[in-house]
Design an enzyme around this catalytic site. Structure first.
Site, PDB file in Angstrom:
ATOM      1  N   LYS A 130       0.874  -1.187   0.000  1.00  3.30           N
ATOM      2  CA  LYS A 130       0.000   0.000   0.000  1.00  3.30           C
ATOM      3  C   LYS A 130       0.898   1.219   0.000  1.00  3.30           C
ATOM      4  O   LYS A 130       2.013   1.186   0.550  1.00  3.30           O
ATOM      5  CB  LYS A 130      -0.875   0.018   1.253  1.00  3.30           C
ATOM      6  CG  LYS A 130      -2.095   0.879   1.120  1.00  3.30           C
ATOM      7  CD  LYS A 130      -3.240   0.079   0.512  1.00  3.30           C
ATOM      8  CE  LYS A 130      -4.444   0.926   0.216  1.00  3.30           C
ATOM      9  NZ  LYS A 130      -5.586   0.077  -0.153  1.00  3.30           N
ATOM     10  N   ASP A 170      -7.109   4.121  -4.379  1.00  3.96           N
ATOM     11  CA  ASP A 170      -7.749   4.009  -3.056  1.00  3.96           C
ATOM     12  C   ASP A 170      -8.331   5.403  -2.804  1.00  3.96           C
ATOM     13  O   ASP A 170      -8.578   6.146  -3.766  1.00  3.96           O
ATOM     14  CB  ASP A 170      -6.728   3.578  -1.985  1.00  3.96           C
ATOM     15  CG  ASP A 170      -7.393   3.121  -0.687  1.00  3.96           C
ATOM     16  OD1 ASP A 170      -7.867   1.977  -0.619  1.00  3.96           O
ATOM     17  OD2 ASP A 170      -7.453   3.928   0.275  1.00  3.96           O
TER      18      ASP A 170
HETATM   19  P1  NDP Z   1     -12.971   7.745  -2.569  1.00  4.75           P
HETATM   20  O1  NDP Z   1     -11.879   8.722  -2.407  1.00  4.75           O
HETATM   21  O2  NDP Z   1     -13.554   7.517  -3.912  1.00  4.75           O
HETATM   22  O3  NDP Z   1     -14.177   8.084  -1.588  1.00  4.75           O
HETATM   23  C1  NDP Z   1     -13.988   8.152  -0.219  1.00  4.75           C
HETATM   24  C2  NDP Z   1     -15.312   8.535   0.425  1.00  4.75           C
HETATM   25  O4  NDP Z   1     -15.190   8.372   1.836  1.00  4.75           O
HETATM   26  C3  NDP Z   1     -15.697   9.972   0.186  1.00  4.75           C
HETATM   27  O5  NDP Z   1     -17.087  10.098   0.188  1.00  4.75           O
HETATM   28  C4  NDP Z   1     -15.068  10.671   1.388  1.00  4.75           C
HETATM   29  O6  NDP Z   1     -15.670  11.903   1.730  1.00  4.75           O
HETATM   30  C5  NDP Z   1     -15.307   9.644   2.477  1.00  4.75           C
HETATM   31  N1  NDP Z   1     -14.273   9.774   3.507  1.00  4.75           N
HETATM   32  C6  NDP Z   1     -12.944   9.632   3.339  1.00  4.75           C
HETATM   33  N2  NDP Z   1     -12.302   9.859   4.503  1.00  4.75           N
HETATM   34  C7  NDP Z   1     -13.269  10.127   5.397  1.00  4.75           C
HETATM   35  C8  NDP Z   1     -13.244  10.421   6.783  1.00  4.75           C
HETATM   36  N3  NDP Z   1     -12.078  10.486   7.449  1.00  4.75           N
HETATM   37  N4  NDP Z   1     -14.427  10.638   7.416  1.00  4.75           N
HETATM   38  C9  NDP Z   1     -15.609  10.576   6.727  1.00  4.75           C
HETATM   39  N5  NDP Z   1     -15.677  10.299   5.414  1.00  4.75           N
HETATM   40  C10 NDP Z   1     -14.528  10.070   4.772  1.00  4.75           C
HETATM   41  O7  NDP Z   1     -12.395   6.366  -1.967  1.00  4.75           O
HETATM   42  P2  NDP Z   1     -12.896   4.879  -2.219  1.00  4.75           P
HETATM   43  O8  NDP Z   1     -14.346   4.842  -2.410  1.00  4.75           O
HETATM   44  O9  NDP Z   1     -12.011   4.288  -3.250  1.00  4.75           O
HETATM   45  O10 NDP Z   1     -12.486   4.188  -0.825  1.00  4.75           O
HETATM   46  C11 NDP Z   1     -13.413   4.074   0.266  1.00  4.75           C
HETATM   47  C12 NDP Z   1     -12.948   2.961   1.182  1.00  4.75           C
HETATM   48  O11 NDP Z   1     -12.913   1.716   0.443  1.00  4.75           O
HETATM   49  C13 NDP Z   1     -11.546   3.119   1.773  1.00  4.75           C
HETATM   50  O12 NDP Z   1     -11.515   2.555   3.054  1.00  4.75           O
HETATM   51  C14 NDP Z   1     -10.677   2.267   0.845  1.00  4.75           C
HETATM   52  O13 NDP Z   1      -9.488   1.823   1.473  1.00  4.75           O
HETATM   53  C15 NDP Z   1     -11.624   1.117   0.570  1.00  4.75           C
HETATM   54  N6  NDP Z   1     -11.346   0.317  -0.614  1.00  4.75           N
HETATM   55  C16 NDP Z   1     -11.263   0.910  -1.846  1.00  4.75           C
HETATM   56  C17 NDP Z   1     -11.027   0.121  -2.958  1.00  4.75           C
HETATM   57  C18 NDP Z   1     -11.024   0.694  -4.323  1.00  4.75           C
HETATM   58  O14 NDP Z   1     -10.963  -0.092  -5.277  1.00  4.75           O
HETATM   59  N7  NDP Z   1     -11.108   1.990  -4.521  1.00  4.75           N
HETATM   60  C19 NDP Z   1     -10.803  -1.325  -2.843  1.00  4.75           C
HETATM   61  C20 NDP Z   1     -10.987  -1.858  -1.503  1.00  4.75           C
HETATM   62  C21 NDP Z   1     -11.233  -1.039  -0.454  1.00  4.75           C
HETATM   63  P3  NDP Z   1     -14.946  13.302   1.362  1.00  4.75           P
HETATM   64  O15 NDP Z   1     -15.099  13.435  -0.112  1.00  4.75           O
HETATM   65  O16 NDP Z   1     -15.687  14.335   2.143  1.00  4.75           O
HETATM   66  O17 NDP Z   1     -13.514  13.165   1.786  1.00  4.75           O
HETATM   67  O1  2IT Z   2      -7.834  -1.773  -0.552  1.00  5.88           O
HETATM   68  C1  2IT Z   2      -7.813  -2.269  -1.697  1.00  5.88           C
HETATM   69  O2  2IT Z   2      -7.975  -3.475  -1.882  1.00  5.88           O
HETATM   70  C2  2IT Z   2      -7.619  -1.364  -2.830  1.00  5.88           C
HETATM   71  N1  2IT Z   2      -7.552  -0.149  -2.635  1.00  5.88           N
HETATM   72  C3  2IT Z   2      -7.482  -1.914  -4.219  1.00  5.88           C
HETATM   73  C4  2IT Z   2      -6.090  -2.394  -4.475  1.00  5.88           C
HETATM   74  C5  2IT Z   2      -5.801  -2.810  -5.892  1.00  5.88           C
HETATM   75  O3  2IT Z   2      -4.611  -3.122  -6.135  1.00  5.88           O
HETATM   76  O4  2IT Z   2      -6.679  -2.831  -6.749  1.00  5.88           O
END
Ligand code: NDP
Ligand code: 2IT
Length: 450
Positions: A130, A170
């Site tokens: 990561k 992420d």
């Molecule tokens: P994005 O940046 O697309 O969206 C994040 C969302 O979460 C936004 O709505 C943001 O709000 C909110 N957010 C972030 N930090 C905070 C906080 N501290 N308190 C409240 N709200 C918060 O990220 P993703 O959707 O990609 O990721 C969301 C989660 O999913 C994370 O935990 C990530 O690690 C996990 N994840 C993502 C993957 C991926 O493929 N993208 C894969 C597996 C897991 P704001 O805009 O106001 O900051």
């Molecule tokens: O937390 C996760 O699994 C991710 N942000 C996706 C990682 C990836 O390599 O697609």
């Protein structure tokens, strides 16, 4: 026998805390894992004698670097960049990049640790890593984002490669950022390789990478419900976040006849008692993916309530999907969810529930899909993108979606195999921890003292 292989959970986690002072998120992730894996090792002699627990809680390598970039006023700005290469025991390091002001070494070490076992659970040959930066993309111009990504890659490129380490997105890193990062990598090494996943469709991207994490989180909950003789149809669902994972989890809920009623961002949450439909979701995608607006704007547009600075867990529901960030559900919120009728939680976000919330789920025998199982769909489709890039092929949406469904089903089966506690209760966290651990541990044992 090596003493560190057997013993109490407490002795082990205290030693990890001493070796990693102040790293609360990393310590929390290790404790959650040790809770299930130490007792398993204590009763399985084949996993003793190899010092596996200590080897698996020390990242292979941590790279930290300065990222200098120029803002639109011509000022020189400095951020800190990281890549934590946790384990390449079963494949190249693989995991996302997070750009958010809260990024620290502890946060990235927890995410890289979790990623190792998540990737193992997918059944694909991927190690865990990561990275990211404390850079805050909010309020930055398109050009500033591009210059930051280029500077970040100017250092990162020497530590990654298609057979070494393959980053992806992420929080704060989506298709736009991956494109800038990939363009800079290509320019620096003069090679077109699958060094990043989540790329654009015209340059090697996978047709459903954008949707995969959110879709996978719902597929996992459907597998859980099916296993318990239930279905997702007509279930009232709470979703937190409104980024990549939250929006596509919501889409899949709508497609499968469930009723998602909340979304949030860091300013608060919206509650639409009628539920979102595909038209409202199209509006939300435009708001979040194109206009980069705030979730409160939905409340004004559709005349529903916005709850400033609150999380959605007080709204009565059948199922909850934390899809924003770590530790977004605590014990009190978990108790409220359950008291209001919630029977299942599937985590889109990594470590979405804190230790107190997990204890509450376990007590109440809530159907709890932990992140490393429930959100593995994203990295799984990243693994498929790597395969497509290696064989210079691209698969259709339908083919990829079928693969994703199969992979999520396989993860569910592995959790059931190692987590079944009684005829009516599967401890999915225990199942995920043990199944994820075993594959990595088997590889380490085969390598000897490597
Ligand atoms: P994005 O940046 O697309 O969206 C994040 C969302 O979460 C936004 O709505 C943001 O709000 C909110 N957010 C972030 N930090 C905070 C906080 N501290 N308190 C409240 N709200 C918060 O990220 P993703 O959707 O990609 O990721 C969301 C989660 O999913 C994370 O935990 C990530 O690690 C996990 N994840 C993502 C993957 C991926 O493929 N993208 C894969 C597996 C897991 P704001 O805009 O106001 O900051
Ligand atoms: O937390 C996760 O699994 C991710 N942000 C996706 C990682 C990836 O390599 O697609």
């Amino acid at each position: 026998m090596n003493k560190k292989d057997t013993g109490s959970i407490r002795e082990f986690t205290e030693a990890v805390a001493r070796r990693n002072p102040g790293e609360s998120e990393f310590q929390q992730a290790v404790e959650e894992f040790a809770h299930d894996v130490i007792p398993y090792v204590n009763t399985h002699p084949e996993y003793q004698d190899h010092n596996l627990s200590e080897r698996l809680t020390e990242p292979d390598r941590v790279v930290m670097f300065r990222v200098t970039w120029e803002d639109d006023e011509g000022k020189i700005r400095v951020n800190r960049g990281y890549r934590v290469q946790h384990s390449n025991a079963i494949g190249p390091y693989k995991g996302g990049l997070r750009f958010h002001p809260s990024v620290s070494l502890s946060v990235l070490k927890f995410l890289a640790f979790e990623q190792t076992f998540k990737n193992s659970l997918t059944g694909l040959p991927m190690g865990g890593g990561k990275g990211g930066s404390d850079f805050n993309p909010k309020g930055k111009s398109e050009r500033e984002i591009m210059r930051f990504c280029q500077s970040f890659m100017t250092e990162l490129y020497r530590h990654i490669g298609p057979h070494t380490d393959v980053p992806a997105g992420d929080i704060g890193v989506g298709g736009r950022e991956i494109s800038y990062l990939f363009g800079q990598y290509k320019r620096l090494v003069n090679q077109f390789t699958g060094v990043l996943t989540g790329k654009g469709l015209s340059f090697g991207g996978s047709a459903i990478r954008v949707e995969a994490t959110g879709y996978g989180t719902i597929y996992f909950m459907q597998d859980v419900l099916r296993h318990h003789g239930q279905s997702i149809e007509n279930k009232t669902c709470l979703v937190s976040g409104s980024g990549n994972v939250a929006l596509y989890a919501t889409e899949k809920l709508i497609q499968h006849g469930a009723k998602p009623v909340t979304l949030s961002d860091s300013s608060g949450f919206i509650h639409d008692p009628d539920g979102f439909d595909l038209d409202k979701l199209a509006w939300l995608k435009d708001l979040k993916e194109v206009r980069k607006g705030r979730i409160s704007e939905y409340a004004k547009e559709y005349g529903v309530e916005f709850f400033a600075q609150q999380r959605p867990w007080s709204i009565p529901c059948d199922l909850a999907f934390p899809c924003a960030t770590q530790n977004e559900v605590n014990a009190e919120q978990a108790r409220t969810l359950i008291a209001n009728g919630c029977i299942g939680v599937s985590e889109g976000s990594n470590m979405g529930s804190d230790a107190g919330a997990i204890a509450v789920y376990r007590d109440a025998k809530t159907l709890y899909g932990p992140a490393k199982a429930a959100n593995a769909g994203g990295v799984a489709v990243s693994g498929l993108e790597m395969t497509q890039n290696s064989i210079r092929m691209s698969w259709t949406r339908e083919e990829l979606n079928n693969h994703l469904g199969d992979i999520m089903r396989g993860i569910h089966e592995r959790c059931v195999e190692y987590g079944t506690e009684s005829a009516s209760y599967v401890d999915y966290l225990k199942g995920a921890n043990i199944a994820g651990f075993k594959k990595v541990a088997d590889a380490l044992i085969a390598y000897g003292a490597a």
